[in-house]
Structures are given as structure tokens and as C-alpha cells.
Scaffold this motif. Structure first.
Motif, PDB file in Angstrom:
ATOM      1  N   ASN A  63       0.690  -1.269   0.008  1.00 51.00           N
ATOM      2  CA  ASN A  63       0.171  -0.041  -0.050  1.00 51.00           C
ATOM      3  C   ASN A  63       0.887   1.119  -0.128  1.00 51.00           C
ATOM      4  O   ASN A  63       2.021   1.479   0.276  1.00 51.00           O
ATOM      5  CB  ASN A  63      -0.933   0.078   1.146  1.00 51.00           C
ATOM      6  N   GLY A  64       0.150   2.336  -0.162  1.00 48.35           N
ATOM      7  CA  GLY A  64       1.030   3.614  -0.222  1.00 48.35           C
ATOM      8  C   GLY A  64       1.679   4.021   1.039  1.00 48.35           C
ATOM      9  O   GLY A  64       2.484   4.630   0.792  1.00 48.35           O
ATOM     10  N   LEU A  65       0.923   3.778   2.125  1.00 50.03           N
ATOM     11  CA  LEU A  65       1.782   4.016   3.541  1.00 50.03           C
ATOM     12  C   LEU A  65       3.070   3.205   3.542  1.00 50.03           C
ATOM     13  O   LEU A  65       4.057   4.033   4.019  1.00 50.03           O
ATOM     14  CB  LEU A  65       0.819   3.860   4.559  1.00 50.03           C
ATOM     15  N   GLU A  66       3.045   2.232   3.259  1.00 48.12           N
ATOM     16  CA  GLU A  66       4.259   1.372   3.381  1.00 48.12           C
ATOM     17  C   GLU A  66       5.466   1.767   2.526  1.00 48.12           C
ATOM     18  O   GLU A  66       6.379   1.884   2.772  1.00 48.12           O
ATOM     19  CB  GLU A  66       3.928  -0.238   3.172  1.00 48.12           C
ATOM     20  N   ALA A  67       4.954   2.038   1.125  1.00 50.92           N
ATOM     21  CA  ALA A  67       5.828   2.480   0.171  1.00 50.92           C
ATOM     22  C   ALA A  67       6.483   3.876   0.521  1.00 50.92           C
ATOM     23  O   ALA A  67       7.568   4.360   0.400  1.00 50.92           O
ATOM     24  CB  ALA A  67       5.056   2.704  -1.251  1.00 50.92           C
ATOM     25  N   THR A  68       5.543   4.934   1.140  1.00 50.22           N
ATOM     26  CA  THR A  68       5.961   6.119   1.416  1.00 50.22           C
ATOM     27  C   THR A  68       6.984   6.118   2.540  1.00 50.22           C
ATOM     28  O   THR A  68       7.941   6.896   2.495  1.00 50.22           O
ATOM     29  CB  THR A  68       4.822   6.968   1.870  1.00 50.22           C
ATOM     30  N   ALA A  69       6.778   5.141   3.376  1.00 48.85           N
ATOM     31  CA  ALA A  69       7.580   5.033   4.592  1.00 48.85           C
ATOM     32  C   ALA A  69       9.118   4.756   4.301  1.00 48.85           C
ATOM     33  O   ALA A  69       9.990   5.224   4.384  1.00 48.85           O
ATOM     34  CB  ALA A  69       7.231   4.047   5.556  1.00 48.85           C
ATOM     35  N   GLN A  70       8.859   3.744   3.179  1.00 51.15           N
ATOM     36  CA  GLN A  70      10.445   3.174   2.521  1.00 51.15           C
ATOM     37  C   GLN A  70      11.174   4.265   1.900  1.00 51.15           C
ATOM     38  O   GLN A  70      12.241   4.594   1.878  1.00 51.15           O
ATOM     39  CB  GLN A  70      10.118   1.986   1.703  1.00 51.15           C
ATOM     40  N   ILE A  71      10.191   5.035   0.963  1.00 47.48           N
ATOM     41  CA  ILE A  71      10.891   6.130   0.093  1.00 47.48           C
ATOM     42  C   ILE A  71      11.369   7.259   0.885  1.00 47.48           C
ATOM     43  O   ILE A  71      12.344   7.704   0.415  1.00 47.48           O
ATOM     44  CB  ILE A  71       9.698   6.419  -0.993  1.00 47.48           C
ATOM     45  N   SER A  72      10.730   7.799   1.692  1.00 45.59           N
ATOM     46  CA  SER A  72      11.079   8.656   2.489  1.00 45.59           C
ATOM     47  C   SER A  72      12.234   8.636   3.523  1.00 45.59           C
ATOM     48  O   SER A  72      13.085   9.517   3.667  1.00 45.59           O
ATOM     49  CB  SER A  72       9.974   9.104   3.571  1.00 45.59           C
ATOM     50  N   LYS A  73      12.729   7.481   3.732  1.00 48.36           N
ATOM     51  CA  LYS A  73      13.895   6.994   4.259  1.00 48.36           C
ATOM     52  C   LYS A  73      15.075   6.642   3.454  1.00 48.36           C
ATOM     53  O   LYS A  73      16.237   7.176   3.403  1.00 48.36           O
ATOM     54  CB  LYS A  73      13.780   5.565   5.096  1.00 48.36           C
ATOM     55  N   GLN A  74      14.721   6.096   1.822  1.00 43.97           N
ATOM     56  CA  GLN A  74      15.813   5.814   1.269  1.00 43.97           C
ATOM     57  C   GLN A  74      16.011   6.719  -0.050  1.00 43.97           C
ATOM     58  O   GLN A  74      17.275   6.735  -0.378  1.00 43.97           O
ATOM     59  CB  GLN A  74      15.633   4.302   0.623  1.00 43.97           C
TER      60      GLN A  74
END
Length: 216
Positions: A63-74
Motif C-alpha cells: 500500500n501507499g503508506l508502506e511505500a511512502t515510509a520506505q521512500i522517505s527514508k531511502q
């Protein structure tokens, strides 16, 4: 002029096509790709390095929340702007916690979509007034809980308080500058100084800290 590189992520083709039709033709925006789920979005962010990822929350695979959390860090060069049909407190607060730079309802006007996109591309947070109110109300409930430990208060100047009140109302730096008849740089400096003094990282945390410490 450098164009804002945008990646669209939504599992519904008709939604992606609708957003594309709204953004195509703009001289300062370029849609560089489309993803159907969060996993695809992460892979395409790595490949394309977009400035803004406009991403739905409810998607298959990831989902978008999981993807966003990863993208915001990496991939910090890419700012996530969440898209949702739901003005839902849980979704909104989880989006903030995941590192999203904004939250936009899918029934927003074209003007608001463009304002949100350009604000986020500029590195600023964008939450519409209704979404900001939900965030602030949630923090107010936490502040008003009984038996809350006493916190030593910081101090804000009259001008800083005025700026912070406009931040709470959902205005960005340029809009605040117009209201107070100051330069955008001056507003940005005040915001940076407040965040440094209160030891917070963004506008949402700044509002939370100000409300926690009853600075307004």
C-alpha cells in the motif's frame, strides 16, 4: 526552467489517466511514469528519481503508506504526496508518520492539486485546511488528556506566533508572506528558527510542539 518530475501511483488506470489529463500541457510539470502498486512505485522512484510521487493509499501488493515510509527514508529527493478518497484521521496521521509531504483528497479541484504539487516539489508540506484541522484536532486531544506531565515552555515572539497561526490555517510560506507583508525568505527564516529552537523537523511537528507547550 526545470520541470517538476512527477510519478503517479494508483491501481486504477482511470484515476491515473484523469490525473495525467489534468497535468499534461503544464509547462512546469512532466509525468515521468506510472505505477500500479507500492512495490512498483519504489522501483520506479529508484530508476527515475522523480521530484514528487503522487501515490494512492489503498493499493495491492504494497500500500501507499508502506511505500511512502520506505521512500522517505531511502530516496529523500522524492517527496510523497498522498492521494485518497477518504478524509480519514487514521489515514492522515499515518501518512504524516510515514513521511508524506502532503495529503490530497481525490475530489480536490485542479487548482488545489496544482498548488499541492508545486508546494511539495518546493520542499514544503501541503495539507488542505480540512486535513490540517484533523491533524491539529488529534494533537489537541492528546494535549488535553488528564495527568499529562508538565512541560517547560519555550517562548515565541509575537511575529512568530502570527506565522504559526497561519501555518495552522494551512497557509504556505508565500501566502503567509503576503498576509504579513514580509518576504518569503523572512517567513522561511522564522519557521526554521522556530523549528530549531523547539527541536522539530517539520511544520506538523512544529504545530504539535506549540500546542503541547501552549505557546499560542
Amino acid at each position: 526552467m526545470n520541470k517538476i518530475k512527477v510519478l503517479l501511483a494508483d491501481d486504477h488506470f482511470i484515476v491515473r489517466n484523469g490525473i495525467r489529463s489534468l497535468l499534461e500541457g503544464l509547462t512546469d510539470v512532466e509525468i515521468v511514469g506510472e505505477a500500479q502498486n507500492g512495490a512498483e512505485a519504489i522501483a520506479m522512484v529508484q530508476e527515475l528519481s522523480p521530484d514528487v510521487l503522487m501515490i494512492d493509499i489503498a493499493m495491492p501488493v504494497m500500500n501507499g503508506l508502506e511505500a511512502t515510509a520506505q521512500i522517505s527514508k531511502q530516496y529523500k529527493q522524492t517527496k510523497a504526496l498522498m492521494l485518497s478518497m477518504h478524509n480519514n484521521e487514521d489515514y492522515i496521521l499515518k501518512s504524516v508518520e510515514a513521511g508524506a509531504y502532503g495529503y490530497l483528497l481525490k475530489d480536490s479541484t485542479r487548482d488545489e492539486m496544482l498548488r499541492a504539487l508545486r508546494t511539495v516539489a518546493n520542499g514544503e508540506k501541503y495539507f488542505s485546511p480540512s486535513v490540517s484541522n484533523i491533524i491539529i484536532t488529534s494533537y489537541l486531544h492528546k494535549v488535553n488528556k488528564p495527568d499529562k506531565p508538565i512541560i517547560k515552555k519555550a517562548k515565541l515572539s509575537r511575529q512568530e506566533k502570527a506565522i504559526l497561526n497561519f501555518v495552522i490555517d494551512g497557509l504556505n510560506s508565500r501566502e503567509i508572506a503576503e498576509k504579513l507583508e514580509l518576504s518569503v525568505r523572512t517567513i522561511d527564516n522564522h519557521r526554521a528558527n522556530m523549528m530549531k529552537r523547539l527541536r522539530v523537523k517539520n511544520a506538523v511537528e512544529l504545530v504539535k510542539k506549540a500546542l503541547d507547550e501552549k505557546l499560542l
